[in-house]
Design an enzyme around this catalytic site. Structure first.
Site, PDB file in Angstrom:
ATOM      1  N   GLY A 151       1.362   8.755  -3.540  1.00 27.81           N
ATOM      2  CA  GLY A 151       2.598   8.050  -3.904  1.00 27.81           C
ATOM      3  C   GLY A 151       2.431   6.618  -3.439  1.00 27.81           C
ATOM      4  N   GLU A 152       3.304   6.190  -2.560  1.00 26.61           N
ATOM      5  CA  GLU A 152       3.182   4.826  -2.033  1.00 26.61           C
ATOM      6  C   GLU A 152       3.432   4.898  -0.532  1.00 26.61           C
ATOM      7  OE1 GLU A 152       2.562   1.050  -1.472  1.00 26.61           O
ATOM      8  OE2 GLU A 152       4.561   1.773  -0.942  1.00 26.61           O
ATOM      9  N   SER A 153       2.398   4.574   0.248  1.00 28.29           N
ATOM     10  CA  SER A 153       2.470   4.874   1.679  1.00 28.29           C
ATOM     11  C   SER A 153       3.532   4.076   2.431  1.00 28.29           C
ATOM     12  CB  SER A 153       1.097   4.679   2.328  1.00 28.29           C
ATOM     13  OG  SER A 153       0.617   3.380   2.095  1.00 28.29           O
TER      14      SER A 153
ATOM     15  N   CYS B  98      -4.578  10.603  -1.086  1.00 23.12           N
ATOM     16  CA  CYS B  98      -4.269   9.221  -1.458  1.00 23.12           C
ATOM     17  C   CYS B  98      -3.288   8.578  -0.470  1.00 23.12           C
ATOM     18  CB  CYS B  98      -3.794   9.179  -2.906  1.00 23.12           C
ATOM     19  SG  CYS B  98      -4.094   7.579  -3.647  1.00 23.12           S
TER      20      CYS B  98
ATOM     21  N   ARG C 234      -6.552   0.217   2.008  1.00 23.86           N
ATOM     22  CA  ARG C 234      -5.692   0.546   0.857  1.00 23.86           C
ATOM     23  C   ARG C 234      -6.140  -0.197  -0.393  1.00 23.86           C
ATOM     24  NH1 ARG C 234       0.009  -1.136   2.187  1.00 23.86           N
ATOM     25  NH2 ARG C 234       0.515  -0.011   0.280  1.00 23.86           N
TER      26      ARG C 234
ATOM     27  N   HIS D  20      -6.529  12.154  -6.438  1.00 22.67           N
ATOM     28  CA  HIS D  20      -5.419  13.091  -6.695  1.00 22.67           C
ATOM     29  C   HIS D  20      -5.958  14.421  -7.225  1.00 22.67           C
ATOM     30  CE1 HIS D  20      -1.704  10.535  -6.459  1.00 22.67           C
ATOM     31  NE2 HIS D  20      -2.633   9.599  -6.442  1.00 22.67           N
TER      32      HIS D  20
ATOM     33  N   GLU E  62      -4.568  17.179  -7.439  1.00 24.55           N
ATOM     34  CA  GLU E  62      -3.522  17.987  -8.097  1.00 24.55           C
ATOM     35  C   GLU E  62      -3.347  17.613  -9.571  1.00 24.55           C
ATOM     36  OE1 GLU E  62      -3.115  15.403  -6.273  1.00 24.55           O
ATOM     37  OE2 GLU E  62      -1.414  14.224  -7.007  1.00 24.55           O
TER      38      GLU E  62
HETATM   39  N1  LIG Z   1      -1.975   7.055  -5.619  1.00 23.38           N
HETATM   40  C1  LIG Z   1      -1.662   6.697  -4.410  1.00 23.38           C
HETATM   41  O1  LIG Z   1      -1.209   7.497  -3.588  1.00 23.38           O
HETATM   42  C2  LIG Z   1      -1.802   5.252  -4.128  1.00 23.38           C
HETATM   43  C3  LIG Z   1      -1.626   4.865  -2.692  1.00 23.38           C
HETATM   44  C4  LIG Z   1      -1.047   3.472  -2.620  1.00 23.38           C
HETATM   45  N2  LIG Z   1      -1.944   2.487  -3.137  1.00 23.38           N
HETATM   46  C5  LIG Z   1      -0.644   3.162  -1.178  1.00 23.38           C
HETATM   47  O2  LIG Z   1      -1.119   2.243  -0.619  1.00 23.38           O
HETATM   48  O3  LIG Z   1       0.155   3.852  -0.636  1.00 23.38           O
END
Ligand SMILES: NC(=O)CC[C@H](N)C(=O)O
Length: 200
Positions: free
Chosen positions: A47-49, A79, A106, A171, A173
């Site tokens: 997702g987005e950390s 990820c 990242r 990913h 999944e």
């Molecule tokens: N697909 C992903 O989970 C991307 C990670 C995202 N770029 C982050 O820094 O959180």
């Protein structure tokens, strides 16, 4: 049946639930701290950390997640989930759960390659290669001495294991190939066996 939680605050939760179910375990969408107690293992999805960290702080999840890890329970970060597990992030970014002895960078595959698929071999999981979907993916720039490097892509580390923790840049999944999820479930099974021996 093993109970596998998927942290459900943000990100690719449903897809992980599908993979876990396909591997024959129960998938639980984790939205509250109390749910951690019933789990045998936990997946931190992509997702987005930074968004995830904000939500984790807001809901008071950080310390309960560290306590879950201290119990020896397995955690699989994919990820953004891998970024959450790392003890160190490059570019002076603040680390999050600090559970794995790795440094993670990242968005390290460059703008023009925001999203791509690659065939990679994963030691003990897919020696004959499997398709990995990378989306704004991180990679591991340094792995401590107790960290097993399971896969590299273009010389960069993209899958690691350190005892009860498993992490990957991509990913797993998002394809029908559930071998990495199945590998994690095996780790959870092993943890349960050790736990039962200690308790009996
Ligand atoms: N697909 C992903 O989970 C991307 C990670 C995202 N770029 C982050 O820094 O959180």
């Amino acid at each position: 049946m093993l109970k596998i939680g998927i942290l459900g605050l943000q990100g690719a939760v449903r897809e992980h639930a599908r993979a876990v179910k396909d591997c024959g375990a129960e998938a639980i969408d984790v939205k509250s701290i109390e749910q951690l107690e019933q789990l045998d293992g936990l997946i931190l999805p992509g997702g987005e950390s930074t968004t995830m960290r904000r939500l984790l702080d807001k809901s008071g999840f950080m310390e309960p997640l560290r306590a879950f890890a201290r119990e020896g329970k397995p955690i699989f970060g994919t990820c953004a989930g891998l970024i959450l597990l790392a003890k160190r992030l490059s570019n002076q970014e603040e680390a999050h759960l600090e559970l794995m002895d790795i440094t993670v960078e990242r968005n390290s595959f460059g703008r023009q390659r925001e999203s791509f698929e690659a065939e990679i071999a994963i030691a003990g999981v897919a020696e004959d290669k499997m398709t990995a979907v990378f989306i704004r993916a991180p990679h591991i720039t340094e792995a401590g001495e107790n960290v097993e490097v399971l896969a590299k892509y273009e010389g960069r580390i993209v899958t690691v294991r350190e005892g009860q923790f498993l992490g990957c840049s991509f990913h797993p999944e998002l394809t029908e190939d559930n071998r990495l999820t199945a590998y994690f479930l095996q780790m959870v099974e092993e943890y349960k066996m050790i736990e039962n021996k200690i308790c009996n």
